[in-house]
Design a protein around this motif. Structure first.
Motif, short mmCIF file in Angstrom:
data_model
loop_
_atom_site.label_atom_id
_atom_site.label_comp_id
_atom_site.label_asym_id
_atom_site.label_seq_id
_atom_site.Cartn_x
_atom_site.Cartn_y
_atom_site.Cartn_z
N GLN A 155 0.82 -0.97 0.03
CA GLN A 155 0.09 0.02 -0.07
C GLN A 155 0.96 1.16 -0.07
O GLN A 155 1.81 1.36 0.69
N ASP A 156 0.47 2.30 -0.77
CA ASP A 156 1.13 3.48 -0.82
C ASP A 156 1.05 4.26 0.53
O ASP A 156 0.06 4.11 1.21
N PRO A 157 2.17 4.66 1.20
CA PRO A 157 1.99 5.11 2.47
C PRO A 157 1.39 6.21 2.66
O PRO A 157 0.94 6.63 3.71
N ASP A 158 1.15 7.25 1.60
CA ASP A 158 0.57 8.33 1.66
C ASP A 158 -0.92 8.13 1.42
O ASP A 158 -1.77 8.78 1.99
N THR A 159 -1.39 7.47 0.44
CA THR A 159 -2.87 7.22 -0.20
C THR A 159 -3.46 6.07 0.43
O THR A 159 -4.72 6.01 0.45
N GLY A 160 -2.71 5.32 0.75
CA GLY A 160 -3.22 3.94 1.15
C GLY A 160 -3.58 2.99 -0.12
O GLY A 160 -4.02 1.86 -0.06
N THR A 161 -3.45 3.46 -1.43
CA THR A 161 -3.83 2.56 -2.53
C THR A 161 -2.95 1.52 -2.79
O THR A 161 -1.70 1.50 -2.32
#
Length: 71
Positions: A32-38
């Motif tokens: 998961q992208d640490p900034d967006t969670g995507t």
């Protein structure tokens, strides 16, 4: 017994709703992208031992952001 076929995983980051089920279920394939969670695809062609998990993640994805193609 025949050898397992090739499996390819693709993700649509714009369709991802950042639930994190894929990363929790199969962390060798998804992160998961640490900034967006995507979703972040870590391994687009996982080894046969991870094929079942990749299929499960595609089935569990509430946003339909994961596609599994088998050849």
């Amino acid at each position: 017994m025949s050898a397992p076929g090739r499996l390819t995983v693709t993700v649509d980051g714009t369709a991802c709703c950042a639930m994190g089920r894929c990363a929790a279920t199969e962390p060798d394939i998804f992160g998961q992208d640490p900034d967006t969670g995507t979703v972040v695809l870590l391994d687009p062609t996982p080894p046969p031992a991870l094929h079942e998990g990749a299929r499960l993640c595609a089935d569990l994805c509430p946003c339909g952001a994961i596609t599994v193609t088998e050849n």
